[in-house]
Structure formats: structure tokens, C-alpha cells
Design a protein around this motif. Structure first.
Motif, short mmCIF file in Angstrom:
data_model
loop_
_atom_site.label_atom_id
_atom_site.label_comp_id
_atom_site.label_asym_id
_atom_site.label_seq_id
_atom_site.Cartn_x
_atom_site.Cartn_y
_atom_site.Cartn_z
N ILE A 67 27.70 40.22 41.16
CA ILE A 67 28.37 40.71 39.96
C ILE A 67 29.55 41.60 40.32
CG2 ILE A 67 28.07 42.13 37.89
CD1 ILE A 67 25.10 41.22 37.92
N GLU A 68 29.38 42.45 41.30
CA GLU A 68 30.45 43.35 41.73
C GLU A 68 31.63 42.57 42.28
OE1 GLU A 68 32.71 46.65 42.40
OE2 GLU A 68 30.87 46.44 41.23
N GLU A 69 31.37 41.48 42.99
CA GLU A 69 32.45 40.64 43.52
C GLU A 69 33.26 40.04 42.37
OE1 GLU A 69 35.11 38.27 45.52
OE2 GLU A 69 33.97 40.02 46.19
N HIS A 70 32.58 39.61 41.32
CA HIS A 70 33.28 39.05 40.17
C HIS A 70 34.04 40.13 39.42
CE1 HIS A 70 33.12 34.92 38.51
NE2 HIS A 70 33.75 35.49 37.50
N THR A 71 33.50 41.34 39.39
CA THR A 71 34.17 42.45 38.72
C THR A 71 35.47 42.81 39.44
OG1 THR A 71 32.03 43.32 37.98
CG2 THR A 71 33.91 44.83 37.94
N ARG A 72 35.42 42.80 40.76
CA ARG A 72 36.60 43.15 41.55
C ARG A 72 37.67 42.07 41.50
NH1 ARG A 72 32.82 44.49 45.59
NH2 ARG A 72 33.45 42.59 46.69
N ASN A 73 37.26 40.83 41.38
CA ASN A 73 38.21 39.72 41.49
C ASN A 73 38.07 38.75 40.31
OD1 ASN A 73 40.03 37.81 42.31
ND2 ASN A 73 38.79 37.02 43.99
N PRO A 74 38.80 38.99 39.22
CA PRO A 74 38.73 38.09 38.06
C PRO A 74 39.16 36.67 38.38
CG PRO A 74 39.80 40.16 37.47
CD PRO A 74 39.67 40.15 38.98
N ASN A 75 39.85 36.45 39.50
CA ASN A 75 40.27 35.11 39.88
C ASN A 75 39.10 34.24 40.34
OD1 ASN A 75 42.95 34.71 39.22
ND2 ASN A 75 43.70 35.73 41.05
N THR B 97 45.63 23.66 37.21
CA THR B 97 45.00 24.96 37.42
C THR B 97 45.99 26.09 37.21
OG1 THR B 97 43.46 24.01 39.03
CG2 THR B 97 43.73 26.40 39.05
N LEU B 98 45.64 26.99 36.31
CA LEU B 98 46.44 28.18 36.06
C LEU B 98 45.81 29.35 36.81
CD1 LEU B 98 46.90 27.81 32.18
CD2 LEU B 98 48.24 26.77 34.02
N VAL B 99 46.64 30.16 37.44
CA VAL B 99 46.13 31.24 38.29
C VAL B 99 46.63 32.58 37.76
CG1 VAL B 99 46.01 32.18 40.62
CG2 VAL B 99 46.12 29.70 40.28
N MET B 100 45.71 33.48 37.55
CA MET B 100 46.08 34.82 37.07
C MET B 100 46.98 35.51 38.09
SD MET B 100 43.54 37.81 35.75
CE MET B 100 44.12 39.46 35.41
N ILE C 66 38.53 36.97 31.73
CA ILE C 66 39.23 36.03 30.85
C ILE C 66 40.18 36.78 29.94
CG2 ILE C 66 38.95 34.34 29.00
CD1 ILE C 66 36.20 33.65 30.25
N GLY C 67 39.74 37.89 29.39
CA GLY C 67 40.61 38.69 28.53
C GLY C 67 41.85 39.15 29.27
N ASN D 184 33.17 39.02 25.01
CA ASN D 184 33.71 40.04 25.90
C ASN D 184 35.19 39.81 26.19
OD1 ASN D 184 31.59 42.07 27.32
ND2 ASN D 184 30.55 40.19 26.67
N ALA D 185 35.60 38.55 26.24
CA ALA D 185 37.02 38.23 26.47
C ALA D 185 37.87 38.72 25.29
CB ALA D 185 37.20 36.73 26.66
N GLY D 186 37.42 38.42 24.07
CA GLY D 186 38.15 38.89 22.90
C GLY D 186 38.20 40.40 22.83
N ARG D 187 37.09 41.04 23.20
CA ARG D 187 37.01 42.50 23.20
C ARG D 187 38.02 43.10 24.17
NH1 ARG D 187 31.12 43.51 24.26
NH2 ARG D 187 31.10 41.84 22.70
N GLU D 188 38.21 42.44 25.31
CA GLU D 188 39.15 42.93 26.32
C GLU D 188 40.58 42.92 25.80
OE1 GLU D 188 40.12 44.43 30.22
OE2 GLU D 188 38.25 44.27 29.07
N THR D 189 40.88 42.01 24.89
CA THR D 189 42.23 41.97 24.29
C THR D 189 42.37 42.94 23.13
OG1 THR D 189 41.81 40.25 22.63
CG2 THR D 189 42.34 39.52 24.87
N GLY D 190 41.34 43.71 22.87
CA GLY D 190 41.38 44.62 21.74
C GLY D 190 41.07 43.94 20.42
#
Length: 330
Positions: free
Chosen positions: A56-64, A81-84, A159-160, A191-197
Motif C-alpha cells: 500500500i505504501e508503494e502505491h501511495t508513494r508512486n501514483p504511476n 497509454t497516458l502517463v502522469m 487517479i484524482g 476517492n478519485a472524485g474527492r481528490e479533485t475536491g
């Protein structure tokens, strides 16, 4: 005599619905439950297992770790493929910021090829010019269920952040974005929508996952977008059986779906099946209910609202019962 018979039938019908109401209210899962994957294979899950916090921490650190796969009418079969944080990956793709953007997120033990991705993607592309982005989060989705649940907020936030990046690079407007998630993916898009406010136009949860989510503050909620809806088809088993957002649709009462004889996966999957046909056919309408007992007993008499569809300006509130058939297009 006729009146007495009708009263008797109604009494029996309501009484038979009470155990369902009790099941909705209890929200109690055994420690060990079986959850099917997208192919119907059953997996024994320990809901009290310790999550893999390192993953989980790895995913938190790297949204890619999320993979963003773009489909448009120019590339309906093969994705781009779109890359952040890689502007060239966006600029050199078929992404059109003037078209609506649909984001689709799969559930547990699933991938880019799993439903609802192919069916929902095809539904949108067959009706209008849109950007469809399928999000693959298989690294966590293929972990044990408890780890996947605990990783949902990090996946959604990633995602957000990607959508914010997309807006900054291309000018794609949040009010032209519709996030659609199935099962665990429903809480991901929340959670993605929440991240965008809460700025995205629509968030749709397709039978939001129930185990470990009934009292979870990170679940899909009413503030995750301008308009947030949920379609509940397997409530109290794989899905949540009570209203949780602005508009909650309960097809056929929200528990058992016509044509689904024994498998709970069939009931669960019916959410994305109904949503897909709502985009292409637009023929499913719910009637507003004042109580959950009305939902269960099919005694709703208030105004109607269309289930699903692709209208980015859709509005509404409340609970709706939708009666459907057993076969496509339902």
C-alpha cells in the motif's frame, strides 16, 4: 372477499420482505467469507487478516502504479497509454480535451480486460465522441482482499491527481468528466472524485463493494462529485444494501436480479450490465421511494428518474426502485 384476499396477499408479501430488511440493517459479515473473481472462481477471504502495508505504501508513494489506457473512436480496439507527469504522452495521443472524459475502474482480482471495462467502454463509444480511460490497478487489485480494500484510498487519490494533471496540461474540464467504478472500483472512483475536491461532473458506483465498507469512512459518498449515484444489485452480500450517496438505485429491490438463479456474482455483475444498456438504450427508469421497506416491497409511488445514462448534467436525490427484465436489454 376480494378485498380481504388482496389485504392478505399484501400482508404476506410485506412479511416476506422483513428478513431482507433485517439483512440490510445488520450489515454483519462473518470473518471468513467467499468472494468470486471476475470469472466466478470463489476465493476464501479472512476479513480480519493483516493488510500488506508495504504494498500500500508503494502505491501511495508512486501514483504511476496506476495504468491509464485511452480509447477513442479513432482507437477503439488498441489503447494508448497516458502517463502522469509526462505531457508528451497526452499531447501525442488521441485525447481530445473538448470531448467528455469517461474513467472506468475495475474491481478486485481484475484487470484492463475485465468487466465492466469492455462493455461500458463500447457503450460510450457507440453513442458519442468521448475519451474513455480505463484504469488498471492490478498490482493492488490482485493482492489479498484486505490489502486491496486498504489500498483503495491511495489508488483513488492517484487517479484524482492524474485528472488534475490532465486538466492542467490540456484544459480538460472537470465538469466534462464522468467516473465509473465497479465493486471495489466504486470506492476507488469515490476517492478519485474527492481528490479533485468533488469537482467532477458525475461519479457512478456500480454495486459498491460491501465487505469491510459498511462503516468505512473512505467509501463512496455523496460529496465525491457534483452528482453521485450508486446502482445496488447485490446488497448485503457482495454489495452495500443501503443508500450511501445522492441517488441510490435499487434494481428489483437491490438484492436478487431476475435470471440470476444461484450465483451472487450474477447479481453483482448486473449493476454494470444495467448501466451499459442505460447508456445505449436509456429505457430504464426508477420510481422514488420514501423508505427502504417501499424499495423492498415495490410500493414506491413518487416521481421517476432515469437509471444511469451518459448525461453529464444529470441531477436528482433520493432512493429509486427500478424493475427490469431478466435478459438484455433488461
Amino acid at each position: 372477499m376480494k378485498v380481504f384476499f388482496l389485504v392478505l396477499v399484501a400482508t404476506v408479501y410485506i412479511a416476506s420482505a422483513l428478513p431482507v430488511e433485517e439483512q440490510r440493517q445488520k450489515h454483519v459479515y462473518s470473518r471468513f467469507i467467499e468472494i468470486p473473481d471476475d470469472e466466478g472462481n470463489m476465493h476464501l477471504v479472512d476479513l480480519e487478516a493483516e493488510p500488506d502495508m508495504a504494498a500500500i505504501e508503494e502505491h501511495t508513494r508512486n501514483p504511476n502504479n496506476n495504468v491509464y489506457l485511452l480509447y477513442t473512436r479513432r482507437n477503439q480496439i488498441f489503447s494508448q497509454t497516458l502517463v502522469m507527469n509526462d505531457e508528451n504522452s497526452i499531447i501525442n495521443s488521441n485525447f481530445n480535451p473538448n470531448d467528455p472524459t469517461i474513467v472506468i475502474v475495475h474491481g478486485w482480482i481484475s484487470s484492463r480486460e475485465s468487466e465492466p471495462n469492455p462493455t461500458v467502454r463500447s457503450a460510450f463509444l457507440s453513442t458519442s465522441e468521448v475519451n474513455v480511460i480505463s484504469v488498471e490497478w492490478r498490482e493492488l487489485a490482485f493482492s489479498d482482499y484486505v490489502t486491496a480494500v486498504n489500498g483503495v484510498p491511495a489508488v483513488g487519490r492517484g487517479i484524482g491527481q492524474f485528472l488534475i494533471f490532465l486538466n492542467r496540461v490540456t484544459g480538460a474540464r472537470f465538469d466534462q468528466m464522468h467516473l465509473v467504478g465497479f465493486s471495489l472500483g466504486a470506492h476507488v472512483v469515490g476517492n478519485a472524485g474527492r481528490e479533485t475536491g468533488g469537482r467532477v461532473a458525475r461519479v457512478t458506483g456500480l454495486d459498491p463493494s460491501g465487505p469491510l465498507w459498511n462503516y468505512n469512512n473512505e467509501r463512496l459518498n455523496a460529496d465525491d462529485g457534483v452528482y453521485v449515484e450508486a446502482i445496488h444489485t447485490d446488497g448485503g452480500v457482495l454489495g452495500i444494501g443501503l443508500p450511501i450517496v445522492q441517488v441510490d438505485f435499487f434494481p428489483n429491490g437491490g438484492f436478487y436480479q431476475p435470471g440470476c438463479l444461484v450465483t451472487t456474482r450474477c447479481n453483482h455483475d448486473r449493476a454494470w450490465e444495467l448501466f451499459a444498456v442505460s447508456v445505449t438504450h436509456g429505457h430504464l427508469f426508477g420510481r422514488r421511494c420514501l423508505t427502504m421497506l417501499q424499495v423492498t416491497t415495490d410500493l414506491c409511488t413518487s416521481d421517476t428518474l432515469q437509471l444511469g445514462n451518459d448525461n453529464l448534467r444529470k441531477t436528482g436525490s433520493g432512493m429509486y426502485r427500478v424493475n427490469t427484465g431478466s435478459r438484455h436489454p433488461f
